[in-house]
Motif scaffolding. Structure first.
Motif, PDB file in Angstrom:
ATOM      1  N   LEU A  10       0.864  -1.184   0.000  1.00  0.00           N
ATOM      2  CA  LEU A  10       0.000   0.000   0.000  1.00  0.00           C
ATOM      3  C   LEU A  10       0.899   1.232   0.000  1.00  0.00           C
ATOM      4  O   LEU A  10       1.762   1.368   0.861  1.00  0.00           O
ATOM      5  CB  LEU A  10      -0.910   0.019   1.236  1.00  0.00           C
ATOM      6  CG  LEU A  10      -1.635  -1.281   1.596  1.00  0.00           C
ATOM      7  CD1 LEU A  10      -2.570  -1.054   2.796  1.00  0.00           C
ATOM      8  CD2 LEU A  10      -2.420  -1.829   0.409  1.00  0.00           C
ATOM      9  N   GLY A  11       0.689   2.113  -0.971  1.00  0.00           N
ATOM     10  CA  GLY A  11       1.587   3.260  -1.115  1.00  0.00           C
ATOM     11  C   GLY A  11       2.776   2.872  -1.992  1.00  0.00           C
ATOM     12  O   GLY A  11       3.895   3.349  -1.796  1.00  0.00           O
ATOM     13  N   SER A  12       2.514   2.011  -2.994  1.00  0.00           N
ATOM     14  CA  SER A  12       3.605   1.429  -3.792  1.00  0.00           C
ATOM     15  C   SER A  12       4.352   2.468  -4.625  1.00  0.00           C
ATOM     16  O   SER A  12       5.493   2.242  -5.007  1.00  0.00           O
ATOM     17  CB  SER A  12       3.055   0.337  -4.714  1.00  0.00           C
ATOM     18  OG  SER A  12       2.122   0.898  -5.622  1.00  0.00           O
ATOM     19  N   LEU A  21       9.249  -2.679  -3.468  1.00  0.00           N
ATOM     20  CA  LEU A  21       9.218  -3.424  -4.735  1.00  0.00           C
ATOM     21  C   LEU A  21      10.634  -3.790  -5.182  1.00  0.00           C
ATOM     22  O   LEU A  21      10.846  -4.863  -5.758  1.00  0.00           O
ATOM     23  CB  LEU A  21       8.475  -2.630  -5.810  1.00  0.00           C
ATOM     24  CG  LEU A  21       6.980  -2.396  -5.531  1.00  0.00           C
ATOM     25  CD1 LEU A  21       6.334  -1.612  -6.664  1.00  0.00           C
ATOM     26  CD2 LEU A  21       6.234  -3.716  -5.323  1.00  0.00           C
ATOM     27  N   ASP A  22      11.615  -2.929  -4.891  1.00  0.00           N
ATOM     28  CA  ASP A  22      13.021  -3.267  -5.180  1.00  0.00           C
ATOM     29  C   ASP A  22      13.438  -4.513  -4.397  1.00  0.00           C
ATOM     30  O   ASP A  22      14.096  -5.410  -4.929  1.00  0.00           O
ATOM     31  CB  ASP A  22      13.975  -2.141  -4.730  1.00  0.00           C
ATOM     32  CG  ASP A  22      13.927  -0.938  -5.657  1.00  0.00           C
ATOM     33  OD1 ASP A  22      13.328  -1.050  -6.738  1.00  0.00           O
ATOM     34  OD2 ASP A  22      14.490   0.114  -5.273  1.00  0.00           O
ATOM     35  N   VAL A  31       9.677 -13.646  -2.479  1.00  0.00           N
ATOM     36  CA  VAL A  31       8.586 -12.681  -2.333  1.00  0.00           C
ATOM     37  C   VAL A  31       7.806 -12.558  -3.634  1.00  0.00           C
ATOM     38  O   VAL A  31       8.405 -12.455  -4.710  1.00  0.00           O
ATOM     39  CB  VAL A  31       9.144 -11.272  -1.971  1.00  0.00           C
ATOM     40  CG1 VAL A  31       8.005 -10.273  -1.777  1.00  0.00           C
ATOM     41  CG2 VAL A  31      10.014 -11.324  -0.719  1.00  0.00           C
ATOM     42  N   ARG A  32       6.483 -12.569  -3.527  1.00  0.00           N
ATOM     43  CA  ARG A  32       5.650 -12.322  -4.706  1.00  0.00           C
ATOM     44  C   ARG A  32       4.669 -11.199  -4.366  1.00  0.00           C
ATOM     45  O   ARG A  32       3.987 -11.264  -3.340  1.00  0.00           O
ATOM     46  CB  ARG A  32       4.893 -13.590  -5.099  1.00  0.00           C
ATOM     47  CG  ARG A  32       4.253 -13.477  -6.491  1.00  0.00           C
ATOM     48  CD  ARG A  32       4.082 -14.849  -7.127  1.00  0.00           C
ATOM     49  NE  ARG A  32       2.997 -15.596  -6.475  1.00  0.00           N
ATOM     50  CZ  ARG A  32       1.711 -15.404  -6.758  1.00  0.00           C
ATOM     51  NH1 ARG A  32       1.337 -14.510  -7.646  1.00  0.00           N
ATOM     52  NH2 ARG A  32       0.789 -16.114  -6.141  1.00  0.00           N
ATOM     53  N   ARG A  50       2.395  -4.147 -14.153  1.00  0.00           N
ATOM     54  CA  ARG A  50       2.863  -4.981 -15.274  1.00  0.00           C
ATOM     55  C   ARG A  50       4.162  -5.693 -14.915  1.00  0.00           C
ATOM     56  O   ARG A  50       4.316  -6.881 -15.143  1.00  0.00           O
ATOM     57  CB  ARG A  50       3.040  -4.127 -16.529  1.00  0.00           C
ATOM     58  CG  ARG A  50       1.691  -3.765 -17.186  1.00  0.00           C
ATOM     59  CD  ARG A  50       1.906  -3.205 -18.585  1.00  0.00           C
ATOM     60  NE  ARG A  50       2.720  -1.999 -18.537  1.00  0.00           N
ATOM     61  CZ  ARG A  50       2.214  -0.751 -18.555  1.00  0.00           C
ATOM     62  NH1 ARG A  50       0.907  -0.568 -18.626  1.00  0.00           N
ATOM     63  NH2 ARG A  50       2.999   0.289 -18.497  1.00  0.00           N
ATOM     64  N   THR A  51       5.113  -4.960 -14.295  1.00  0.00           N
ATOM     65  CA  THR A  51       6.406  -5.561 -13.941  1.00  0.00           C
ATOM     66  C   THR A  51       6.235  -6.737 -12.985  1.00  0.00           C
ATOM     67  O   THR A  51       6.900  -7.758 -13.112  1.00  0.00           O
ATOM     68  CB  THR A  51       7.317  -4.496 -13.280  1.00  0.00           C
ATOM     69  OG1 THR A  51       7.411  -3.397 -14.162  1.00  0.00           O
ATOM     70  CG2 THR A  51       8.699  -5.036 -12.976  1.00  0.00           C
ATOM     71  N   HIS A  52       5.332  -6.563 -12.002  1.00  0.00           N
ATOM     72  CA  HIS A  52       5.201  -7.598 -10.964  1.00  0.00           C
ATOM     73  C   HIS A  52       4.005  -8.532 -11.205  1.00  0.00           C
ATOM     74  O   HIS A  52       3.667  -9.334 -10.344  1.00  0.00           O
ATOM     75  CB  HIS A  52       5.106  -6.936  -9.584  1.00  0.00           C
ATOM     76  CG  HIS A  52       6.386  -6.239  -9.175  1.00  0.00           C
ATOM     77  ND1 HIS A  52       7.396  -6.873  -8.495  1.00  0.00           N
ATOM     78  CD2 HIS A  52       6.815  -4.982  -9.406  1.00  0.00           C
ATOM     79  CE1 HIS A  52       8.406  -6.025  -8.303  1.00  0.00           C
ATOM     80  NE2 HIS A  52       8.071  -4.864  -8.844  1.00  0.00           N
TER      81      HIS A  52
END
Ligand code: NDP
Ligand code: MG
Length: 381
Positions: A10-12, A21-22, A31-32, A50-52
């Motif tokens: 939350l707050g990505s 995310l890094d 981690v997913r 899209r990346t994740h």
């Protein structure tokens, strides 16, 4: 671990969110990312999704939900003020990283705890505004793992120790960009100057809070609730090198300190890996060339926000939520150029003085005083 840990961020799109995310990207086997939430930054949010390969997304700004849907048609999109909180409860994530900024993060904290999920908590304002209520919703030991670097440090220093043996917590502060300046000298410093933090690169609100030392007051209240230690036994000390992230002093005189590089990816990752430790691509501290570590008393006269926050914490009840709401309003005004640096403590104090504190019995009580305090703060400006 048999399967990757499913996390919601939350707050990505913010400073902590992006670093989370890094961390996730550097441990794809562990981690997913399954859910993302932000306020309005649609292009970045869509790119992250899209990346994740994330298909559950919350966007607070409902007017932009259509354009987000156009960019990630395969995703389920929740929108509106309560979207992040809804997602915190509904997602199949095992851990929710709450990196929202401000009191807007309180509802997500509560719904995450109520859903029985683990909470990696960066949003300190949840504990400042709703501390007692939030802690009463904790269902199991370790449900909240702090992300704030000082609290991650304290959490680790407390590991394996009896609570009754704790004498004091030493909360370290860098002192921010204006350390050493006097009150008169600070009346008209600009947002640009306040945003030049010597040690950390963070979102704008917390960076201003670090310049006023409000951040350390918020963190003292955060520590009080998280670790069940009275505010009077939490000592704030200025430590410009930010190498010691905080310390716990025990009744036998032992002090456990947590040291390390100033890199938020470390506490973020620890909140996910706990009780394990994973490798991290960070520059280690070289003690041989470190030189010296300095410690000094904070200057309460030059930085009245620190005294105001501690006072709000001592009063308790709804007062910290009121103090926090006033601070959010005046800091936003300062960042937009419509308030002076010295307006920050002035408005916070005026709003606190006008408030008759009481013990909140629900989230709605806290949200109501928060709204009223924002109105008052706007008038006081
Ligand atoms: P940022 O301002 O960089 O990011 C805030 C994030 O929250 C953005 O993703 C923003 O979305 C989102 N957001 C804001 N309001 C809402 C809302 N109403 N609903 C949904 N999403 C919202 O903040 P930081 O990452 O710096 O800080 C986050 C929290 O972590 C704060 O509580 C801070 O005190 C704490 N913290 C931060 C540290 C740091 O190093 N940055 C260190 C320790 C604690 P959008 O981008 O779309 O506006
Ligand atoms: Mg901190």
């Amino acid at each position: 671990m048999t399967h990757p840990l499913r996390i919601a961020v939350l707050g990505s799109t913010g400073s902590i969110g992006r670093q989370t995310l890094d961390v996730a990207a550097s441990h794809p086997e562990r981690v997913r990312v399954v859910a993302l939430a932000a306020h309005s930054n649609v292009p970045l949010l869509a790119q992250q999704a899209r990346t994740h390969h994330v298909t559950q997304i919350a966007l607070a700004d409902a007017s932009r939900a259509g354009s987000l849907a156009g960019l990630v048609p395969e995703a389920t999109i929740y929108s509106g003020d309560d979207a992040a909180a809804e997602l915190a409860a509904l997602t199949d994530a095992e851990v929710v990283v709450n990196a929202l900024v401000g009191a807007a993060g309180l509802r997500s904290t509560v719904t995450c705890l109520d859903a029985g999920k683990r909470l990696a908590l960066a949003n300190k304002e949840s504990l400042v505004t709703g501390g007692t209520l939030v802690m009463s919703r904790v269902r199991f030991a370790g449900q909240i793992i702090p992300v704030d670097s000082e609290h991650s440090a304290i959490f680790q220093c407390l590991s394996g120790e009896p609570h009754s043996a704790v004498r004091r917590i030493w909360l370290t502060a860098s002192g921010g960009p204006f350390r050493g300046r006097c009150r008169d000298d600070l009346a008209d410093v600009t947002a640009e100057e306040a945003l030049r933090h010597p040690r950390w690169t963070m979102g704008p609100k917390i960076t201003v809070d670090s310049a006023t030392l409000m951040n350390k007051g918020l963190e003292a209240i955060e520590a009080h609730h998280l670790f069940d230690v009275p505010l009077g036994r939490i000592k704030i000390v200025i430590h410009p090198q930010s190498c010691v992230h905080s310390m716990v002093e025990y009744v036998d005189g032992t002090v456990k300190a947590h040291l390390g590089p100033t890199d938020m990816r470390i506490p973020i990752q620890y909140a996910l890996s706990h009780p394990e430790r994973w490798t991290a691509p960070v520059e280690p501290v070289d003690f041989a060339t470190l030189g010296h570590l300095d410690f000094e008393e904070p200057d309460m006269d030059a930085f009245p926000c620190l005294a105001l926050a501690l006072e709000a914490g001592r009063i308790g009840g709804t007062m910290p939520a009121v103090m926090n709401a006033a601070n959010e309003v005046v800091v936003a005004a300062f960042l937009s150029g419509s308030a002076r640096f010295c307006d920050i403590p002035r408005v916070v104090e005026a709003v606190m003085e006008a408030h008759d504190p009481f013990e909140p019995s629900s989230l709605s009580d806290i949200e109501a005083v928060d709204h009223a305090a924002r109105e008052l703060a706007r008038h006081a400006l």
